[in-house]
Design a protein around this motif. Structure first.
Motif, PDB file in Angstrom:
ATOM      1  N   GLN A 422     -42.439 -74.571  25.886  1.00 26.28           N
ATOM      2  CA  GLN A 422     -42.504 -73.345  26.663  1.00 26.28           C
ATOM      3  C   GLN A 422     -43.914 -72.768  26.663  1.00 26.28           C
ATOM      4  O   GLN A 422     -44.412 -72.292  27.685  1.00 26.28           O
ATOM      5  N   GLY A 423     -44.573 -72.841  25.507  1.00 25.56           N
ATOM      6  CA  GLY A 423     -45.946 -72.356  25.421  1.00 25.56           C
ATOM      7  C   GLY A 423     -46.887 -73.150  26.311  1.00 25.56           C
ATOM      8  O   GLY A 423     -47.754 -72.574  26.992  1.00 25.56           O
ATOM      9  N   ALA A 424     -46.704 -74.473  26.339  1.00 30.59           N
ATOM     10  CA  ALA A 424     -47.554 -75.322  27.183  1.00 30.59           C
ATOM     11  C   ALA A 424     -47.308 -75.034  28.660  1.00 30.59           C
ATOM     12  O   ALA A 424     -48.253 -75.034  29.470  1.00 30.59           O
ATOM     13  N   LEU A 425     -46.056 -74.780  29.018  1.00 29.93           N
ATOM     14  CA  LEU A 425     -45.739 -74.471  30.415  1.00 29.93           C
ATOM     15  C   LEU A 425     -46.390 -73.162  30.851  1.00 29.93           C
ATOM     16  O   LEU A 425     -46.896 -73.043  31.973  1.00 29.93           O
ATOM     17  N   GLU A 426     -46.365 -72.176  29.964  1.00 30.68           N
ATOM     18  CA  GLU A 426     -46.926 -70.869  30.305  1.00 30.68           C
ATOM     19  C   GLU A 426     -48.439 -70.919  30.472  1.00 30.68           C
ATOM     20  O   GLU A 426     -49.026 -70.077  31.157  1.00 30.68           O
ATOM     21  N   GLU A 427     -49.081 -71.897  29.856  1.00 27.98           N
ATOM     22  CA  GLU A 427     -50.534 -72.022  29.975  1.00 27.98           C
ATOM     23  C   GLU A 427     -50.954 -72.653  31.295  1.00 27.98           C
ATOM     24  O   GLU A 427     -52.117 -72.564  31.682  1.00 27.98           O
ATOM     25  N   LEU A 428     -50.034 -73.301  31.991  1.00 28.47           N
ATOM     26  CA  LEU A 428     -50.374 -73.952  33.253  1.00 28.47           C
ATOM     27  C   LEU A 428     -50.546 -72.924  34.366  1.00 28.47           C
ATOM     28  O   LEU A 428     -49.858 -71.903  34.404  1.00 28.47           O
ATOM     29  N   ASP A 429     -51.467 -73.216  35.271  1.00 26.49           N
ATOM     30  CA  ASP A 429     -51.706 -72.367  36.428  1.00 26.49           C
ATOM     31  C   ASP A 429     -50.989 -72.975  37.630  1.00 26.49           C
ATOM     32  O   ASP A 429     -51.347 -74.057  38.098  1.00 26.49           O
ATOM     33  N   ASP A 431     -51.102 -72.212  40.603  1.00 28.62           N
ATOM     34  CA  ASP A 431     -51.948 -72.284  41.802  1.00 28.62           C
ATOM     35  C   ASP A 431     -52.950 -73.421  41.725  1.00 28.62           C
ATOM     36  O   ASP A 431     -53.674 -73.687  42.694  1.00 28.62           O
ATOM     37  N   ASP A 432     -53.011 -74.078  40.585  1.00 28.73           N
ATOM     38  CA  ASP A 432     -53.904 -75.224  40.414  1.00 28.73           C
ATOM     39  C   ASP A 432     -53.476 -76.339  41.366  1.00 28.73           C
ATOM     40  O   ASP A 432     -52.296 -76.682  41.449  1.00 28.73           O
ATOM     41  N   GLN A 433     -54.442 -76.923  42.082  1.00 26.36           N
ATOM     42  CA  GLN A 433     -54.141 -77.986  43.030  1.00 26.36           C
ATOM     43  C   GLN A 433     -53.497 -79.181  42.333  1.00 26.36           C
ATOM     44  O   GLN A 433     -52.723 -79.921  42.937  1.00 26.36           O
ATOM     45  N   CYS A 434     -53.806 -79.350  41.047  1.00 27.11           N
ATOM     46  CA  CYS A 434     -53.286 -80.495  40.285  1.00 27.11           C
ATOM     47  C   CYS A 434     -52.177 -80.073  39.319  1.00 27.11           C
ATOM     48  O   CYS A 434     -51.944 -80.743  38.298  1.00 27.11           O
ATOM     49  N   TYR A 435     -51.497 -78.972  39.642  1.00 28.62           N
ATOM     50  CA  TYR A 435     -50.444 -78.463  38.760  1.00 28.62           C
ATOM     51  C   TYR A 435     -49.386 -79.518  38.490  1.00 28.62           C
ATOM     52  O   TYR A 435     -48.943 -79.696  37.349  1.00 28.62           O
ATOM     53  N   ASP A 436     -48.944 -80.242  39.529  1.00 28.37           N
ATOM     54  CA  ASP A 436     -47.868 -81.223  39.358  1.00 28.37           C
ATOM     55  C   ASP A 436     -48.273 -82.326  38.381  1.00 28.37           C
ATOM     56  O   ASP A 436     -47.450 -82.799  37.594  1.00 28.37           O
ATOM     57  N   PHE A 437     -49.546 -82.739  38.423  1.00 33.75           N
ATOM     58  CA  PHE A 437     -50.027 -83.755  37.483  1.00 33.75           C
ATOM     59  C   PHE A 437     -49.998 -83.219  36.055  1.00 33.75           C
ATOM     60  O   PHE A 437     -49.585 -83.911  35.126  1.00 33.75           O
ATOM     61  N   ARG A 438     -50.466 -81.990  35.896  1.00 32.89           N
ATOM     62  CA  ARG A 438     -50.509 -81.408  34.545  1.00 32.89           C
ATOM     63  C   ARG A 438     -49.095 -81.125  34.028  1.00 32.89           C
ATOM     64  O   ARG A 438     -48.820 -81.256  32.834  1.00 32.89           O
ATOM     65  N   ARG A 439     -48.208 -80.760  34.922  1.00 32.35           N
ATOM     66  CA  ARG A 439     -46.822 -80.502  34.532  1.00 32.35           C
ATOM     67  C   ARG A 439     -46.161 -81.780  34.033  1.00 32.35           C
ATOM     68  O   ARG A 439     -45.400 -81.758  33.059  1.00 32.35           O
ATOM     69  N   GLU A 440     -46.464 -82.888  34.675  1.00 36.71           N
ATOM     70  CA  GLU A 440     -45.865 -84.166  34.282  1.00 36.71           C
ATOM     71  C   GLU A 440     -46.273 -84.559  32.869  1.00 36.71           C
ATOM     72  O   GLU A 440     -45.484 -85.133  32.118  1.00 36.71           O
ATOM     73  N   ARG A 441     -47.500 -84.211  32.495  1.00 34.78           N
ATOM     74  CA  ARG A 441     -48.000 -84.614  31.182  1.00 34.78           C
ATOM     75  C   ARG A 441     -47.165 -84.020  30.045  1.00 34.78           C
ATOM     76  O   ARG A 441     -47.030 -84.626  28.980  1.00 34.78           O
ATOM     77  N   ILE A 442     -46.607 -82.835  30.250  1.00 32.63           N
ATOM     78  CA  ILE A 442     -45.859 -82.183  29.177  1.00 32.63           C
ATOM     79  C   ILE A 442     -44.344 -82.260  29.389  1.00 32.63           C
ATOM     80  O   ILE A 442     -43.571 -81.688  28.624  1.00 32.63           O
ATOM     81  N   THR A 443     -43.918 -82.980  30.425  1.00 35.76           N
ATOM     82  CA  THR A 443     -42.480 -83.167  30.647  1.00 35.76           C
ATOM     83  C   THR A 443     -41.886 -84.007  29.525  1.00 35.76           C
ATOM     84  O   THR A 443     -42.456 -85.033  29.143  1.00 35.76           O
TER      85      THR A 443
END
Length: 747
Positions: A422-429, A431-443
């Protein structure tokens, strides 16, 4: 005065039984009124009207109906037949469960008055329900997942699963539940090996072996402060909320300690064949696939000593058990009938051949629990077996990710993993163009290790090598060929949906090649998200290799014949145990789907010269393998060292404790390049093997490479991830990592 009625309403394919107390006039509900006649049973038209009204309002009225039932019980002072034991099937079967101890005096009078207001024992909102299973081995670990899915699908309460397991099931289920992360679900494990001495003295002919006797030990195995538990076989499927079964504990008399369903076959009647002599049982006996155990009371009456004395006495004449713990439970109940609470038979519809299971239900809505208690499992004979099979397959192939739902209104204990996520998710932006890539890393992907039977015996010389690879459904056809080319252990991670995993299971069980190979570990990583998490999947395969060395390959390559033995010799020759080396296996490719595979280096060189084979990706990605120095390899007779260069991505043999793959890289691009870069940063020597090779077989382009080629946004994000990886490498390895950044800028 009104009249109590029971109405069956079909909603979304499920039948809901609603009990309402209908007034002669309007009955107000939250300021509204529902116009209904008393009982509405005088004319067909009235019944149609009643049904239409109820169907349109059923969801809105759920809470109101609950309040009405409460008022009814207060107004009438008596209760009719409970909802958990309706008029289904043979009345004798449900008799003891349909009437709890407090109902006995009123039963005859109520039936004479034909009242049908159900009164179910209630389970408190957020009350914790305890479930126990004995599970051992790879196959039972698969079965129990389907059971758990069926329970989670219907449940509205927090659950605590208690698994008595062997080492195999413990490893599989602990990693599965840890990665599943289902809210309001606790899991505890108990070592079956510590309990074997309790039952190993009992001769048992049942196919379940010693684990079929383990349920006898639950008062000792489970925590001493646990008062009651539902005990289930792994071949059970739930068709209703398990809380309904838990509620029946409240119907036990003060003396009752065990809840069971009557056995639905003639086994204990002793008439199945000539000279058939079953263990003693009360009437038809009871089936132990579903048990309500009142642990607190069992401990109080000295259960452990009682069942032992019963078993010792009967074994003097019976010599062994035929149905494992069930025989001993039944002999105990025969001597102590007052201790058993008989459950309605729909709480354990037993689908073995020649049973009375069809008397347990008249409609689909009557079904509660289905028990596949025949060795034939889904091939059992029953006129409704297709329906039961489809219900089972629904949960077998159901997407387990959908069961990660919160229980509204019930506080869920947050694990350290969920808090971190949950903490890692809250740190993601977002609006970041690469949000989906960064989200996948912590899935967090669900992982089912050792999906099929696995057996591995370590070699005595510590030189063994495991081939490590990952694949998805579209590369399944490569498995048989790889197994023919590589006789050593293999660790494969398969990225699949729940339904695809079952297709793979059927494929593997039908393949003579695959089912005869027990040293292949298949690990399912379940699909989630829009990208292929290729490096996460690779890491699952890498972590679960059981040898000192690993050959990091891709599944669309065939290793040369004899490579396994050659690599083991090279491990010794190059002193890999005491040095940091990565042994490079040169890669080639063919564009032909049918290839006469070269049996030697000399034969491969001939095929290179005539154009049947090529160095891997020479025409589209030369840099990936150019540092291997194929020209030198042609004449080399001893291993030679090569230097790292930008974008080098060879296939290598390394120690098992090598760095893992960087999971930020998903889909296509830089997933292997980044790994070789880190090996070089850790000062591994890259040594090319002169007499080793592997050949890439042709296949259609992957979906991810198509996205890379067609999407500027995809390429932009990959470049961004590369730059961030370089920065992390510099922070981790200091000035030594600067060469990677410089090399990248010079490309």
């Amino acid at each position: 005065q009104g009249c109590p009625c029971t109405v069956s309403v079909s909603v979304l394919g499920l039948t809901v039984y609603i009990s309402v107390f209908l007034s002669l006039t309007h009955f107000p509900l939250n300021g509204r009124s529902l116009l209904l006649s008393p009982c509405l049973s005088e004319t067909p038209e009235a019944r149609v009207l009643e049904r239409a009204v109820l169907e349109s309002r059923v969801r809105e009225m759920e809470e109101e109906n609950r309040q009405i039932r409460l008022q009814l019980s207060q107004l009438q002072g008596t209760a009719g037949q409970p909802a958990d034991g309706g008029n289904y099937g043979n009345a004798v079967w449900g008799a003891s469960a349909d009437t709890g101890p407090e109902d006995v005096e009123n039963t005859a009078e109520e039936r004479a008055n034909h009242t049908e207001c159900p009164r179910s024992p209630t389970v408190l909102k957020c009350e914790l329900i305890h479930v126990a299973c004995v599970c051992a081995g790879h196959n039972a670990s698969r079965d129990v997942v389907t059971l758990v899915k069926s329970i989670l699908f219907h449940r509205k309460n927090p659950l605590h699963f208690h698994f008595i397991t062997d080492a195999v099931a413990n490893q599989i289920l602990s990693s599965l539940f840890q990665s599943w992360m289902v809210p309001s679900v606790q899991v505890s494990f108990y070592d079956a090996d510590e309990l074997k001495s309790e039952v190993s003295w009992i001769p048992n002919k049942h196919y379940s072996g010693i684990y079929g006797l383990m349920k006898l030990t639950l008062t000792k195995a489970l925590p001493s402060d646990l008062t009651k538990v539902i005990v289930l076989d792994t071949d059970i499927t739930f068709a209703t909320d398990i809380a309904e079964l838990w509620a029946i504990f409240r119907k036990f008399t003060d003396k009752q300690v065990i809840g069971l369903v009557e056995n639905q076959s003639d086994w204990y009647l002793g008439n199945l064949w000539k000279n058939h002599k079953p263990w003693p049982a009360l009437g038809r006996g009871f089936n132990t696939g579903v048990i309500l155990l009142y642990l607190e009371r069992l401990r109080r009456i000295g259960w452990e000593q009682m069942w032992r004395l019963t078993a010792e006495r009967e074994l003097m004449s019976m010599l062994s058990t035929s149905l494992a713990d069930q025989d001993i439970f039944n002999a105990f109940i025969k001597q102590n009938p007052v201790l058993v609470h008989q459950l309605p038979c729909f709480w354990n519809v037993q689908l073995s051949d020649h049973t009375r299971s069809e008397q347990c239900y008249t409609e689909v809505s009557d079904l509660k629990v289905i028990h596949w208690n025949s060795p034939k499992k889904l091939r059992v004979k029953n006129k409704h077996v297709e329906f039961f099979r489809n219900l089972y397959l629904t949960f077998l192939e159901y997407d387990g990710n959908l069961l990660r739902r919160e229980l509204f209104g019930c506080p869920s204990h947050a694990t350290s993993e969920s808090v971190q996520l949950q903490g890692a998710l809250e740190e993601l932006d977002e609006d970041d163009q690469c949000y989906d890539f960064r989200r996948e890393r912590i899935t967090v992907h669900r992982v089912h290790l050792y999906f099929l039977q696995y057996e591995y015996t370590p070699t005595g010389d510590d030189t063994d090598v495991t081939l490590v690879a990952q694949l998805s459904m579209d590369r399944l056809q490569m498995l048989e060929a790889i197994c023919k080319h590589w006789e050593g252990p293999i660790s494969l991670a398969l990225y699949m949906s729940d339904a695809e995993a079952q297709q793979f299971l059927r494929y593997a069980q039908a393949s003579e090649v695959l089912k005869n190979r027990k040293n292949v570990g298949y690990h399912i990583v379940y699909k989630e998200g829009q990208f292929y998490p290729v490096n996460l999947v690779r890491n699952v395969a890498l972590r679960n290799a059981n040898t000192p060395y690993v050959f990091l390959a891709d599944v669309d390559f065939l290793p040369m014949y004899g490579l396994y033995d050659y690599l083991r010799k090279s491990v010794v020759q190059l002193d890999m145990a005491n040095t940091k080396k990565a042994l490079v296996v040169p890669a080639f490719e063919t564009l032909r789907y049918r290839l006469s595979f070269p049996k030697s280096k000399a034969e491969l060189l001939s095929m290179l010269d005539i154009g049947t084979l090529y160095t891997f990706r020479y025409h589209v990605w030369t840099k990936g393998h150019a540092p291997t120095n194929y020209a030198k390899w042609r004449t080399a007779t001893t291993p030679y060292k090569v230097e790292w260069e930008a974008d080098f991505e060879p296939y290598v043999v390394v120690k098992r404790d090598c760095p893992e793959y960087d999971q930020r890289f998903v889909g296509f691009g830089w997933n292997k390049v980044s790994h070789i870069m880190e090996l070089d940063a850790q000062e591994y020597d890259l040594m090319v093997l002169p007499n080793a090779f592997m050949i890439h077989m042709p296949h259609a382009p992957s979906f991810d490479i198509s996205k890379f080629r067609s999407s500027p946004g995809y390429r932009y994000c990959l470049q961004t991830l590369k730059e961030e990886f370089h920065q992390d490498l510099s922070r981790k390895y200091g000035a030594a990592a600067l060469k990677y950044l410089t090399a990248q800028r010079n490309i």
